[in-house]
Design a protein around this motif. Structure first.
Motif, PDB file in Angstrom:
ATOM      1  N   SER A 247       0.831  -1.206   0.000  1.00  0.00           N
ATOM      2  CA  SER A 247       0.000   0.000   0.000  1.00  0.00           C
ATOM      3  C   SER A 247       0.868   1.259   0.000  1.00  0.00           C
ATOM      4  N   PHE A 248       1.959   1.226   0.765  1.00  0.00           N
ATOM      5  CA  PHE A 248       2.855   2.380   0.792  1.00  0.00           C
ATOM      6  C   PHE A 248       3.690   2.456  -0.490  1.00  0.00           C
ATOM      7  N   ALA A 249       4.005   1.293  -1.060  1.00  0.00           N
ATOM      8  CA  ALA A 249       4.753   1.273  -2.320  1.00  0.00           C
ATOM      9  C   ALA A 249       3.926   1.913  -3.441  1.00  0.00           C
ATOM     10  N   LEU A 250       2.620   1.619  -3.464  1.00  0.00           N
ATOM     11  CA  LEU A 250       1.762   2.196  -4.489  1.00  0.00           C
ATOM     12  C   LEU A 250       1.642   3.710  -4.321  1.00  0.00           C
ATOM     13  N   MET A 251       1.543   4.173  -3.080  1.00  0.00           N
ATOM     14  CA  MET A 251       1.462   5.621  -2.865  1.00  0.00           C
ATOM     15  C   MET A 251       2.748   6.314  -3.300  1.00  0.00           C
ATOM     16  N   ALA A 252       3.907   5.664  -3.044  1.00  0.00           N
ATOM     17  CA  ALA A 252       5.176   6.227  -3.516  1.00  0.00           C
ATOM     18  C   ALA A 252       5.217   6.240  -5.042  1.00  0.00           C
ATOM     19  N   ALA A 253       4.696   5.166  -5.650  1.00  0.00           N
ATOM     20  CA  ALA A 253       4.657   5.097  -7.109  1.00  0.00           C
ATOM     21  C   ALA A 253       3.753   6.184  -7.683  1.00  0.00           C
ATOM     22  N   SER A 254       2.714   6.556  -6.940  1.00  0.00           N
ATOM     23  CA  SER A 254       1.826   7.627  -7.379  1.00  0.00           C
ATOM     24  C   SER A 254       2.587   8.940  -7.508  1.00  0.00           C
ATOM     25  N   VAL A 255       3.392   9.244  -6.506  1.00  0.00           N
ATOM     26  CA  VAL A 255       4.171  10.488  -6.539  1.00  0.00           C
ATOM     27  C   VAL A 255       5.122  10.487  -7.726  1.00  0.00           C
ATOM     28  N   VAL A 256       5.807   9.346  -7.933  1.00  0.00           N
ATOM     29  CA  VAL A 256       6.748   9.238  -9.060  1.00  0.00           C
ATOM     30  C   VAL A 256       6.017   9.426 -10.389  1.00  0.00           C
ATOM     31  N   THR A 257       4.845   8.796 -10.514  1.00  0.00           N
ATOM     32  CA  THR A 257       4.077   8.887 -11.765  1.00  0.00           C
ATOM     33  C   THR A 257       3.649  10.310 -12.052  1.00  0.00           C
ATOM     34  N   LEU A 258       3.215  11.038 -11.024  1.00  0.00           N
ATOM     35  CA  LEU A 258       2.790  12.421 -11.233  1.00  0.00           C
ATOM     36  C   LEU A 258       3.965  13.329 -11.590  1.00  0.00           C
ATOM     37  N   VAL A 259       5.144  13.033 -11.024  1.00  0.00           N
ATOM     38  CA  VAL A 259       6.350  13.788 -11.407  1.00  0.00           C
ATOM     39  C   VAL A 259       6.689  13.518 -12.871  1.00  0.00           C
ATOM     40  N   VAL A 260       6.574  12.255 -13.280  1.00  0.00           N
ATOM     41  CA  VAL A 260       6.811  11.909 -14.687  1.00  0.00           C
ATOM     42  C   VAL A 260       5.796  12.618 -15.590  1.00  0.00           C
ATOM     43  N   PHE A 261       4.561  12.714 -15.127  1.00  0.00           N
ATOM     44  CA  PHE A 261       3.525  13.408 -15.895  1.00  0.00           C
ATOM     45  C   PHE A 261       3.910  14.857 -16.144  1.00  0.00           C
ATOM     46  N   VAL A 262       4.353  15.546 -15.103  1.00  0.00           N
ATOM     47  CA  VAL A 262       4.758  16.962 -15.253  1.00  0.00           C
ATOM     48  C   VAL A 262       5.926  17.079 -16.230  1.00  0.00           C
ATOM     49  N   ALA A 263       6.906  16.180 -16.097  1.00  0.00           N
ATOM     50  CA  ALA A 263       8.061  16.220 -16.997  1.00  0.00           C
ATOM     51  C   ALA A 263       7.644  15.951 -18.444  1.00  0.00           C
ATOM     52  N   TYR A 264       6.725  15.008 -18.621  1.00  0.00           N
ATOM     53  CA  TYR A 264       6.255  14.689 -19.971  1.00  0.00           C
ATOM     54  C   TYR A 264       5.522  15.870 -20.594  1.00  0.00           C
ATOM     55  N   GLU A 265       4.682  16.531 -19.810  1.00  0.00           N
ATOM     56  CA  GLU A 265       3.936  17.676 -20.333  1.00  0.00           C
ATOM     57  C   GLU A 265       4.891  18.798 -20.753  1.00  0.00           C
ATOM     58  N   LYS A 266       5.944  19.022 -19.972  1.00  0.00           N
ATOM     59  CA  LYS A 266       6.932  20.051 -20.333  1.00  0.00           C
ATOM     60  C   LYS A 266       7.640  19.680 -21.630  1.00  0.00           C
ATOM     61  N   ARG A 267       7.988  18.409 -21.766  1.00  0.00           N
ATOM     62  CA  ARG A 267       8.693  17.963 -22.970  1.00  0.00           C
ATOM     63  C   ARG A 267       7.780  18.056 -24.193  1.00  0.00           C
ATOM     64  N   ARG A 268       6.504  17.688 -24.023  1.00  0.00           N
ATOM     65  CA  ARG A 268       5.560  17.748 -25.147  1.00  0.00           C
ATOM     66  C   ARG A 268       5.379  19.194 -25.616  1.00  0.00           C
ATOM     67  N   ALA A 269       5.251  20.112 -24.643  1.00  0.00           N
ATOM     68  CA  ALA A 269       5.087  21.522 -25.000  1.00  0.00           C
ATOM     69  C   ALA A 269       6.334  22.059 -25.699  1.00  0.00           C
ATOM     70  N   ALA A 270       7.522  21.653 -25.220  1.00  0.00           N
ATOM     71  CA  ALA A 270       8.771  22.123 -25.824  1.00  0.00           C
ATOM     72  C   ALA A 270       8.908  21.668 -27.264  1.00  0.00           C
ATOM     73  N   ARG A 271       8.300  20.524 -27.597  1.00  0.00           N
ATOM     74  CA  ARG A 271       8.356  19.995 -28.957  1.00  0.00           C
ATOM     75  C   ARG A 271       7.245  20.540 -29.846  1.00  0.00           C
ATOM     76  N   GLY A 272       6.473  21.474 -29.319  1.00  0.00           N
ATOM     77  CA  GLY A 272       5.410  22.070 -30.109  1.00  0.00           C
ATOM     78  C   GLY A 272       4.115  21.293 -30.100  1.00  0.00           C
ATOM     79  N   GLY A 273       3.984  20.335 -29.175  1.00  0.00           N
ATOM     80  CA  GLY A 273       2.763  19.545 -29.079  1.00  0.00           C
ATOM     81  C   GLY A 273       1.672  20.274 -28.317  1.00  0.00           C
TER      82      GLY A 273
END
Length: 475
Positions: A247-273
């Motif tokens: 249960s705690f591993a999944l919550m930690a994975a949630s934080v990591v996933t949301l950080v990846v989401f923010v990074a992905y959105e920045k990269r997509r915008a930088a590429r003109g997406g």
């Protein structure tokens, strides 16, 4: 739910408007019918949940999942529902959503296991998210500017009456046990409404052509949805399993996933997406504060009203109808709170902060009066002020947070806040439901909820002082 309309103030004379759509008022009734169905099904399980749990022989987490599964699916769908309407046409997407929502209601009604009805609730949420965002766009196309405000104005009373009548209808249907259907009738009632709405939509809704050049950000939607699910799932299930390591591993994975989401959105915008969320929003402290306020407030809002339904039935042993009627003062208070917020909007952030103080004190009052044998009349004053404070927070919230963003970011910001409302509700069902079932104490649960409202107040001090004046919101 909240629908947002962000139209910049015109700097020049508006061009000549096309003729108003002939069937605009019947079409508005069709759009409202979809919103009412969605709102009712978002709340009915707060009242019917204990009866459904007993019928299925399920655990306490089942009650939480009845609401959380629907809300999580709604959140995931909202991230792409509006853009799908642009891609395939709003009328077509509304019809797909209405048909799917009606089928999902039928699946809920005929469910024979907890797993089946939770899956059916997911179906409802996904198709509800496909249906709801289309209404705003169609209304703006159908109505001339002079009538548009009146059309939007009708939504408030309709949604308010639905918020009051939904739990009462659910309580009555469960208690009446019509034709031996019990709780299943709360979903069966959607079938004639849905079928009628589909035929009415085919007759009255305008045919809207697709908008070219619009693309979906599916990876972003998947990452954001996964991050939320990874957080909510262990919060709901962890308590029943004694909080295992996963249960705690999944919550930690949630934080990591949301950080990846923010990074992905920045990269997509930088590429003109076309990113799901404008990355520039994450660099605005006031908007981030608004996200924090929204998450905590909507979690407290959603969780408190679920716990009130559970407390009155499981601890005070009210029948479903009596439990539903007990909650009426809170709905009335919320309507009054929104009216107060509208009439005092010139005070900006102070209205929201005053609402947080009122709501926190009212929840503390609930904590004090929550004793064995308490009557609905004794609960009514505290519930009235819980609703009043809640309405004063919700009324100005979106306009105040949008004051922190630039005009070109408004669409992305408004969509983010709307999805965040659903995320907060899901977290509230998980967190306060877990506290309620884990401690067996309404008093402790209300104390946690009061603490969440205090956090809302403190973080709210970082919001812009005045609301944005060029945006309209329909609740």
């Amino acid at each position: 739910m909240t629908v947002l309309d962000t139209r910049p103030v015109a700097a020049t004379a508006a061009p000549e408007q096309p003729a108003a759509y002939k069937w605009r008022w019947p079409a508005l009734a069709v759009i409202l019918s979809g919103s009412v169905m969605e709102l009712l099904d978002a709340t009915v399980t707060h009242i019917a949940g204990p009866t459904m749990r007993n019928d299925f022989g399920a655990g306490n987490a089942f009650i939480q999942w009845l609401g959380a599964a629907y809300i999580l699916a709604m959140t995931a769908g909202l991230l792409t529902g509006g853009r799908l309407g642009d891609i395939v046409g709003r009328r077509r997407m509304f019809l797909i959503g209405m048909i799917g929502f009606t089928v999902g209601s039928l699946l809920c009604a005929v469910s024979v296991s907890p797993e089946m009805i939770i899956a059916a609730r997911v179906v409802q949420g996904l198709f509800g998210a496909a249906m709801i965002p289309q209404g705003m766009g169609m209304m703006k196309e159908m109505f001339p500017p002079k009538e548009l405000a009146s059309a939007f104005g009708l939504m408030g009373p309709v949604m308010g009456l639905s918020a009051i009548g939904g739990p009462i209808l659910a309580g009555w249907l469960v208690s009446a046990d019509l034709f031996g259907t019990g709780w299943r009738m709360i979903f069966l009632i959607n079938l004639p409404i849905g079928v009628a709405a589909v035929f009415a939509a085919l007759r009255f809704l305008p045919k809207t052509p697709p908008i070219g050049g619009v693309k979906l950000d599916l990876p972003g939607a998947i990452l954001a949805s996964a991050g939320v699910v990874l957080m909510v799932f262990p919060l709901v299930q962890g308590q029943e399993h004694g909080w295992p390591a996963w249960s705690f591993a999944l919550m930690a994975a949630s934080v990591v996933t949301l950080v990846v989401f923010v990074a992905y959105e920045k990269r997509r915008a930088a590429r003109g997406g076309d990113p799901l969320v404008a990355p520039s929003l994450f660099r605005k402290p006031a908007f981030l504060s608004g996200m924090a306020v929204g998450t905590v407030y909507f979690a407290a809002f959603g969780g408190v009203f679920m716990v009130i339904g559970l407390y009155t039935q499981l601890m005070l042993h009210y029948d479903p109808l009596k439990a539903a009627l007990t909650g009426v003062p809170s709905s009335l208070g919320m309507i009054v709170g929104m009216i107060v917020a509208q009439s005092t909007q010139r005070f900006g952030r102070k209205v929201l902060l005053a609402g947080a103080v009122i709501m926190a004190l009212a929840v503390v009052a609930l904590l004090i009066v929550a004793e064995p044998g308490v009557t609905p009349w004794q609960l009514a004053p505290a519930l009235l002020f819980v609703g009043l404070g809640s309405g004063m927070i919700m009324g100005p919230y979106f306009n105040i947070v949008l004051a922190a963003v630039d005009p070109q970011e408004t669409g992305s910001a408004s969509g983010t806040l709307t999805a965040l409302q659903q995320v907060g509700n899901a977290l509230g069902l998980a967190v306060l439901g877990t506290v309620f079932f884990g401690t067996g104490s309404a008093e402790i649960t209300f104390a946690v909820a009061a603490g969440m409202i205090v956090v809302t107040f403190l973080v709210g001090l970082m919001l812009p002082q005045q609301a944005r004046q060029d945006a309209e919101f329909v609740h």
